[in-house]
Scaffold this active site. Structure first.
Site: not given
Ligand SMILES: C[S@@+](CC[C@H](N)C(=O)[O-])C[C@H]1O[C@@H](n2cnc3c(N)ncnc32)[C@H](O)[C@@H]1O
Length: 445
Positions: A97, A283, A310, A377, A403
């Site tokens: 896996c 998360q 984000f 984030d 991440c």
């Molecule tokens: C790793 S997740 C983190 C979300 C949140 N901070 C959490 O902990 O649940 C990254 C986030 O970035 C957003 N995202 C991705 N590309 C983006 C962009 N170009 N501009 C704004 N947000 C974006 C995604 O939709 C997602 O919600």
């Protein structure tokens, strides 16, 4: 003596080797360290060997296998001197896996490996000087609350599980020690239903499972629009399994169309309870989420006005809002609506929400200078454009949640060039036994 879980022989014909290895017979090697992807690294006859399921210090007899990047796969023959710290893998699928790469490591060796990987990336980028690296926050087994599996029909049989490592072949998952038991049970219950939906040989779809606060959510991805009879069957399944929500979408990333919304689909963040759209990002575990939120909260210190960039559905926004006014910025429309729904539960102005593409249109110093702290984030690609603008601003504190330690290191360089110091880093391990690692870095100037 370690019991290696051998990869099952592929039923597909193997590609002919294009290059002869330096040695055809067995060689004795000592594993120097474990690399970022979880394979042991050793040298033999001037060539790099990638040794699966090994520990630093293992003495082994191996053969040269397939060519891989700058080296060769090692095929273990025997372990002649076992390093301390080996564990019996808890999963019968380990070795094939692709979800877990290092179940053979005991907890100390495992934590040391993840920390070593992080230190190597930070060190390579000049980010270790004067930085406090805190112990890794761990996630226990049976805690992962979301997973995307693949289902495929092969002849009379329905397969459901994760891909084999570096392969499109599927493991027919019988159990999974990483996922919440509720998700494993939901996956097993789905088998007869999927067998009725996927009727053609080779037909497949993805199955996204998420544990919400009010039940399990299932999103079927990559299926054609269900016919009326299929919708009835799916609704009856949701009822029988007491699912919170069942939805489908044509492909990953497309809007999910609800089939059965039996409950609201709730998740609580801080003092707020929101209802993210089906299939929304969360998360990977409650434990990891709480660790990230509490690190973000401590990282902002006494800040009273904070930007959360984000922001997703508000995982960090709403905990931060217990201490500061928060401006949440997010690019995805449904997540923005979730944020707005949460903001309405708080006093006006405590959380403001903006939809913005932060890759193409990052907040600039004019927008940023009013904040006491910025939390970001981003997805795995990182926040390159945004970090460059923060570097030009007067913001005194940045908390970077990541991440991907590699894109974190690149964004950190931009912040350092703007006069920030990286004060502390906390690794957060949400993907147990995998090579993934999340982290929170606090920058101040
Ligand atoms: C790793 S997740 C983190 C979300 C949140 N901070 C959490 O902990 O649940 C990254 C986030 O970035 C957003 N995202 C991705 N590309 C983006 C962009 N170009 N501009 C704004 N947000 C974006 C995604 O939709 C997602 O919600």
């Amino acid at each position: 003596m370690a019991n290696f879980r051998r990869k099952q022989p592929s039923r597909r014909p193997q590609k002919p080797a294009h290059e002869e290895p330096p040695v055809l017979g067995q060689v004795e090697i000592v594993v120097e360290r474990v690399g970022a992807r979880g394979d042991g690294l050793a040298l033999s006859h001037g060539a790099r060997l990638y040794v699966p399921q090994s520990l630093p210090g293992d003495q082994m007899m191996v053969k040269f296998g397939a060519r891989r990047a700058d080296g060769w796969e090692a095929v273990p023959v025997a372990l002649v001197g076992e390093a301390p710290g080996r564990a019996e893998p808890p999963c019968k699928h380990f070795g094939t896996c692709g979800g877990c790469v290092v179940q053979h490591m005991g907890p100390e060796v495992y934590a040391a490996w993840k920390l070593d990987t992080l230190r190597t990336i930070l060190g390579r980028n000049g980010l270790l000087d004067g930085v406090t690296i805190h112990p890794m926050v761990t996630t226990p087994p049976e805690a992962r609350r979301r997973a995307v599996m693949t289902a495929v029909r092969r002849g009379k049989r329905l397969w459901l599980g994760f891909n084999e490592r570096a392969s499109h072949r599927l493991i027919d998952m019988e159990h999974c020690p990483v996922l919440l038991p509720s998700l494993v049970a939901a996956a097993q219950a789905l088998r007869p239903l999927l067998a009725q939906l996927l009727t053609q040989d080779g037909q497949q779809c993805d199955v996204a499972l998420t544990q919400l606060d009010d039940g399990v959510e299932v999103v079927l991805e990559g299926i054609p629009e269900p016919k009326l009879s299929e919708l009835e069957m799916l609704s009856a399944f949701a009822e029988a399994q007491d699912l919170a929500r069942l939805a489908w979408r044509r492909k990953a990333g497309a809007p999910a169309e609800p089939i059965a919304l039996r409950r609201t689909g709730l998740v609580s963040f801080g003092t707020v309870t929101v209802s993210p759209a089906p299939g929304a990002f969360l998360q990977a575990s409650r434990q990891g989420e709480q660790a990230l939120a509490s690190l973000a909260l401590s990282g902002i210190g006494e800040a009273k006005v904070v930007a959360d960039l984000f922001a997703g559905s508000g995982t960090l926004t709403f905990p931060l809002a217990t201490k500061a006014k928060v401006h949440a910025v997010e690019g995805e429309e449904t997540a923005v609506r979730t944020l707005e729904g949460g903001a309405k539960q708080l006093p006006v102005g405590q959380v403001t929400v903006e939809r913005r593409d932060l890759f193409r249109d990052p907040l600039v110093p004019y927008d940023l200078n009013r904040f006491d702290a910025v939390v970001f984030d981003p997805p795995r690609a990182g926040a390159e454009a945004q970090a460059a603008e923060i570097a030009k601003s007067t913001v005194p504190t940045v908390v970077a949640v990541s991440c991907n330690p590699t894109s974190f290191a690149r964004d950190a360089q931009a912040l350092l060039a703007g006069g920030f110091r990286l004060m502390e880093v906390t690794p957060v391990d949400q993907f147990l036994w995998s090579a993934h690692l999340e982290l929170v870095g606090v920058f101040r100037r």
